[in-house]
Design a protein around this motif. Structure first.
Motif, PDB file in Angstrom:
ATOM      1  N   PRO A  88      -3.753   1.477   7.021  1.00 46.75           N
ATOM      2  CA  PRO A  88      -2.383   1.798   6.617  1.00 46.75           C
ATOM      3  C   PRO A  88      -2.121   1.327   5.188  1.00 46.75           C
ATOM      4  O   PRO A  88      -2.555   0.234   4.799  1.00 46.75           O
ATOM      5  CB  PRO A  88      -1.533   1.017   7.626  1.00 46.75           C
ATOM      6  N   ALA A  89      -1.424   2.150   4.408  1.00 54.16           N
ATOM      7  CA  ALA A  89      -1.221   1.852   2.989  1.00 54.16           C
ATOM      8  C   ALA A  89      -0.589   0.485   2.782  1.00 54.16           C
ATOM      9  O   ALA A  89      -1.016  -0.281   1.905  1.00 54.16           O
ATOM     10  CB  ALA A  89      -0.366   2.938   2.346  1.00 54.16           C
ATOM     11  N   GLU A  90       0.401   0.145   3.570  1.00 55.23           N
ATOM     12  CA  GLU A  90       1.094  -1.125   3.391  1.00 55.23           C
ATOM     13  C   GLU A  90       0.154  -2.301   3.615  1.00 55.23           C
ATOM     14  O   GLU A  90       0.185  -3.297   2.884  1.00 55.23           O
ATOM     15  CB  GLU A  90       2.291  -1.209   4.350  1.00 55.23           C
ATOM     16  N   GLN A  91      -0.739  -2.196   4.605  1.00 54.19           N
ATOM     17  CA  GLN A  91      -1.694  -3.278   4.867  1.00 54.19           C
ATOM     18  C   GLN A  91      -2.719  -3.402   3.742  1.00 54.19           C
ATOM     19  O   GLN A  91      -3.042  -4.506   3.302  1.00 54.19           O
ATOM     20  CB  GLN A  91      -2.413  -3.040   6.193  1.00 54.19           C
ATOM     21  N   VAL A  92      -3.233  -2.260   3.300  1.00 50.46           N
ATOM     22  CA  VAL A  92      -4.259  -2.288   2.249  1.00 50.46           C
ATOM     23  C   VAL A  92      -3.690  -2.847   0.945  1.00 50.46           C
ATOM     24  O   VAL A  92      -4.345  -3.633   0.252  1.00 50.46           O
ATOM     25  CB  VAL A  92      -4.846  -0.877   2.030  1.00 50.46           C
ATOM     26  N   PHE A  93      -2.457  -2.478   0.605  1.00 54.61           N
ATOM     27  CA  PHE A  93      -1.860  -2.943  -0.641  1.00 54.61           C
ATOM     28  C   PHE A  93      -1.395  -4.396  -0.557  1.00 54.61           C
ATOM     29  O   PHE A  93      -1.504  -5.140  -1.536  1.00 54.61           O
ATOM     30  CB  PHE A  93      -0.688  -2.043  -1.039  1.00 54.61           C
ATOM     31  N   SER A  94      -0.885  -4.808   0.589  1.00 51.30           N
ATOM     32  CA  SER A  94      -0.356  -6.174   0.703  1.00 51.30           C
ATOM     33  C   SER A  94      -1.436  -7.181   1.092  1.00 51.30           C
ATOM     34  O   SER A  94      -1.340  -8.365   0.748  1.00 51.30           O
ATOM     35  CB  SER A  94       0.778  -6.216   1.729  1.00 51.30           C
ATOM     36  N   ASN A  95      -2.475  -6.732   1.783  1.00 52.55           N
ATOM     37  CA  ASN A  95      -3.512  -7.652   2.241  1.00 52.55           C
ATOM     38  C   ASN A  95      -4.891  -7.010   2.137  1.00 52.55           C
ATOM     39  O   ASN A  95      -5.567  -6.770   3.142  1.00 52.55           O
ATOM     40  CB  ASN A  95      -3.234  -8.090   3.686  1.00 52.55           C
ATOM     41  N   PRO A  96      -5.358  -6.702   0.910  1.00 52.52           N
ATOM     42  CA  PRO A  96      -6.688  -6.096   0.758  1.00 52.52           C
ATOM     43  C   PRO A  96      -7.767  -7.084   1.189  1.00 52.52           C
ATOM     44  O   PRO A  96      -7.683  -8.275   0.900  1.00 52.52           O
ATOM     45  CB  PRO A  96      -6.774  -5.809  -0.744  1.00 52.52           C
ATOM     46  N   VAL A  97      -8.781  -6.580   1.872  1.00 50.45           N
ATOM     47  CA  VAL A  97      -9.830  -7.457   2.392  1.00 50.45           C
ATOM     48  C   VAL A  97     -11.135  -7.300   1.612  1.00 50.45           C
ATOM     49  O   VAL A  97     -11.785  -8.282   1.283  1.00 50.45           O
ATOM     50  CB  VAL A  97     -10.058  -7.191   3.896  1.00 50.45           C
ATOM     51  N   VAL A 157      -0.771   6.379  -5.648  1.00 53.27           N
ATOM     52  CA  VAL A 157      -1.126   6.365  -4.234  1.00 53.27           C
ATOM     53  C   VAL A 157      -0.120   5.561  -3.420  1.00 53.27           C
ATOM     54  O   VAL A 157       0.284   5.963  -2.324  1.00 53.27           O
ATOM     55  CB  VAL A 157      -2.552   5.802  -4.046  1.00 53.27           C
ATOM     56  N   ARG A 158       0.301   4.437  -3.960  1.00 53.39           N
ATOM     57  CA  ARG A 158       1.252   3.586  -3.238  1.00 53.39           C
ATOM     58  C   ARG A 158       2.569   4.316  -2.993  1.00 53.39           C
ATOM     59  O   ARG A 158       3.259   4.071  -2.002  1.00 53.39           O
ATOM     60  CB  ARG A 158       1.502   2.301  -4.036  1.00 53.39           C
ATOM     61  N   LEU A 217      -9.485  -3.423  -7.621  1.00 55.53           N
ATOM     62  CA  LEU A 217      -8.722  -2.238  -7.994  1.00 55.53           C
ATOM     63  C   LEU A 217      -7.226  -2.535  -8.026  1.00 55.53           C
ATOM     64  O   LEU A 217      -6.515  -2.156  -8.960  1.00 55.53           O
ATOM     65  CB  LEU A 217      -8.996  -1.100  -7.003  1.00 55.53           C
ATOM     66  N   LEU A 218      -6.743  -3.240  -7.006  1.00 58.56           N
ATOM     67  CA  LEU A 218      -5.319  -3.533  -6.924  1.00 58.56           C
ATOM     68  C   LEU A 218      -4.867  -4.510  -8.006  1.00 58.56           C
ATOM     69  O   LEU A 218      -3.728  -4.443  -8.470  1.00 58.56           O
ATOM     70  CB  LEU A 218      -4.979  -4.097  -5.540  1.00 58.56           C
ATOM     71  N   SER A 219      -5.754  -5.388  -8.411  1.00 57.58           N
ATOM     72  CA  SER A 219      -5.383  -6.359  -9.443  1.00 57.58           C
ATOM     73  C   SER A 219      -5.157  -5.707 -10.801  1.00 57.58           C
ATOM     74  O   SER A 219      -4.562  -6.305 -11.693  1.00 57.58           O
ATOM     75  CB  SER A 219      -6.457  -7.443  -9.564  1.00 57.58           C
ATOM     76  N   ALA A 220      -5.645  -4.473 -10.960  1.00 56.40           N
ATOM     77  CA  ALA A 220      -5.509  -3.763 -12.239  1.00 56.40           C
ATOM     78  C   ALA A 220      -4.238  -2.934 -12.324  1.00 56.40           C
ATOM     79  O   ALA A 220      -3.941  -2.358 -13.373  1.00 56.40           O
ATOM     80  CB  ALA A 220      -6.716  -2.862 -12.465  1.00 56.40           C
ATOM     81  N   ARG A 227      -1.816   6.301   4.616  1.00 53.14           N
ATOM     82  CA  ARG A 227      -3.044   5.528   4.786  1.00 53.14           C
ATOM     83  C   ARG A 227      -3.915   5.701   3.540  1.00 53.14           C
ATOM     84  O   ARG A 227      -3.819   6.707   2.847  1.00 53.14           O
ATOM     85  CB  ARG A 227      -3.820   5.969   6.033  1.00 53.14           C
ATOM     86  N   VAL A 228      -4.773   4.713   3.319  1.00 56.65           N
ATOM     87  CA  VAL A 228      -5.618   4.696   2.127  1.00 56.65           C
ATOM     88  C   VAL A 228      -7.069   4.449   2.528  1.00 56.65           C
ATOM     89  O   VAL A 228      -7.352   3.574   3.359  1.00 56.65           O
ATOM     90  CB  VAL A 228      -5.172   3.600   1.137  1.00 56.65           C
ATOM     91  N   ALA A 229      -7.973   5.227   1.935  1.00 58.96           N
ATOM     92  CA  ALA A 229      -9.409   5.007   2.096  1.00 58.96           C
ATOM     93  C   ALA A 229      -9.991   4.727   0.709  1.00 58.96           C
ATOM     94  O   ALA A 229      -9.837   5.536  -0.207  1.00 58.96           O
ATOM     95  CB  ALA A 229     -10.087   6.221   2.720  1.00 58.96           C
ATOM     96  N   VAL A 230     -10.641   3.576   0.559  1.00 57.93           N
ATOM     97  CA  VAL A 230     -11.237   3.175  -0.715  1.00 57.93           C
ATOM     98  C   VAL A 230     -12.727   3.507  -0.670  1.00 57.93           C
ATOM     99  O   VAL A 230     -13.444   3.029   0.217  1.00 57.93           O
ATOM    100  CB  VAL A 230     -11.039   1.670  -0.976  1.00 57.93           C
ATOM    101  N   MET A 231     -13.194   4.315  -1.632  1.00 62.37           N
ATOM    102  CA  MET A 231     -14.603   4.728  -1.644  1.00 62.37           C
ATOM    103  C   MET A 231     -15.355   4.064  -2.790  1.00 62.37           C
ATOM    104  O   MET A 231     -14.816   3.821  -3.870  1.00 62.37           O
ATOM    105  CB  MET A 231     -14.727   6.244  -1.772  1.00 62.37           C
ATOM    106  N   TYR A 232     -16.627   3.794  -2.521  1.00 61.93           N
ATOM    107  CA  TYR A 232     -17.522   3.218  -3.524  1.00 61.93           C
ATOM    108  C   TYR A 232     -18.929   3.734  -3.253  1.00 61.93           C
ATOM    109  O   TYR A 232     -19.447   3.567  -2.138  1.00 61.93           O
ATOM    110  CB  TYR A 232     -17.498   1.694  -3.463  1.00 61.93           C
TER     111      TYR A 232
END
Length: 331
Positions: A236-245, A216-217, A252-255, A222-227
């Motif tokens: 935006p992909a860069e924001q989600v990957f660099s600063n996940p909230v 995905v990266r 998910l990103l830590s894996a 842009r990225v949408a995380v579903m649960y």
């Protein structure tokens, strides 16, 4: 204007429960999703198996019955069209499935498979022949492969055939449902690079469904995380990957594997406790409450809404958004 808009989409499936199937329940596969895709943009939907990402894609394509909400393509509400009008709109939307083996008829030649949409829509035979040659060249297939069958091709070549078939009617939007997960890692990058080149040359938009965040990266704008049928973070992909909230996004990103051995010890792996709750009986409040390391008592009873925390960046979390502490749990 967005090319595709998904508004409060819900897809619920009735199921029978109990030892003898006498009970009834509802699986809320998708339970209120809002998303938009612009022209020449890739929106990736990510999450664990069963989160509702593929069902969302199927609902857009009309392969899953929508319980509530709207799917608008160029401001046309697909949920209100009859079958004939949908067919005209759907030629603008195509799909690339996960497994190219099951996506291709083993009895048909490569040329016949690529020509299938053109035949269905009544193109002349001479037009079809020329278009097939053009498409094969576009995706990197040789003309001498026209009369071969899928079992004579490699996995990567078969997926190129599927991509060529998806491009046959010159669509504006392609739903990519795990398009590289069945391929070797070395072939994955080739197919991803092909998809990105086609997007640049043809002005395509992608709804890219995946569970592999490394993939995905590489491709997403842009990225949408579903649960559990809900979008818990989108931006935006860069924001989600660099600063996940959202805590789930962080986990998910830590894996994601880190290629550089010197950097592997600098990122803490976040291991979530417990299993994904059953969609038959999801939590009353926050869907992530049973596994969240930040959960508070209010999370058990209050269902959070998707709140904006930055330009185009939205999060569904009582603790983190909008006024909550945004300190990363993996720091």
């Amino acid at each position: 204007m967005s090319l595709l808009r998904i508004e409060d989409l819900k897809v619920h499936f009735p199921v029978r429960t109990g030892r003898f199937g006498g009970g009834k329940a509802v699986v809320k596969a998708v339970d209120g999703v809002d998303l938009a895709i612009n022209t020449n943009e890739t929106l990736a939907i990510v999450g664990e198996s069963g989160c509702g990402k593929s069902t969302t894609g199927n609902a857009v394509l009309g392969l899953a019955k929508i319980t509530n909400g709207r799917v608008l393509f160029e401001d046309t509400d697909l949920t209100s069209l009859d079958q004939d009008k949908r067919k005209r709109v759907w030629r603008e939307m195509q799909v690339i499935f996960q497994d190219p083996v099951s996506a291709l008829n083993p009895r048909r030649t490569i040329a016949q498979s690529i020509a299938e949409p053109l035949t269905i829509h009544g193109y002349a035979k001479s037009e079809i022949t020329n278009r097939v040659d053009e498409l094969m060249d576009l995706v990197g297939l040789n003309k001498d492969q026209r009369d071969r069958r899928p079992n004579a091709l490699s996995g990567g070549q078969r997926q190129r055939v599927v991509i060529a078939r998806a491009l046959a009617l010159s669509p504006k939007l392609i739903i990519c449902d795990e398009p590289v997960s069945a391929l070797d890692v070395s072939i994955q990058s080739q197919i991803l690079n092909l998809l990105m080149r086609l997007q640049r040359e043809l002005g395509l938009s992608y709804l890219f469904i995946a569970h592999d965040l490394s993939v995905v990266r590489h491709i997403a704008d842009r990225v949408a995380v579903m649960y559990l049928g809900l979008v818990v973070e989108e931006g935006p992909a860069e924001q989600v990957f660099s600063n996940p909230v959202h805590p789930y996004t962080e986990a998910l990103l830590s894996a994601i594997p880190i290629p550089n051995p010197k950097l592997r010890g600098k990122r803490k792996r976040i291991v979530l406790e417990g299993d994904l709750p059953s969609p038959l009986s999801p939590p009353v409040g926050c869907p992530f409450v049973t596994r969240c390391p930040l959960a508070e008592s209010r999370c058990e009873t209050i269902r959070p809404s998707l709140e904006t925390i930055g330009e185009g960046h939205n999060v569904r979390c009582l603790v983190r958004a909008p006024e909550g502490d945004t300190t990363r749990i993996g720091a």
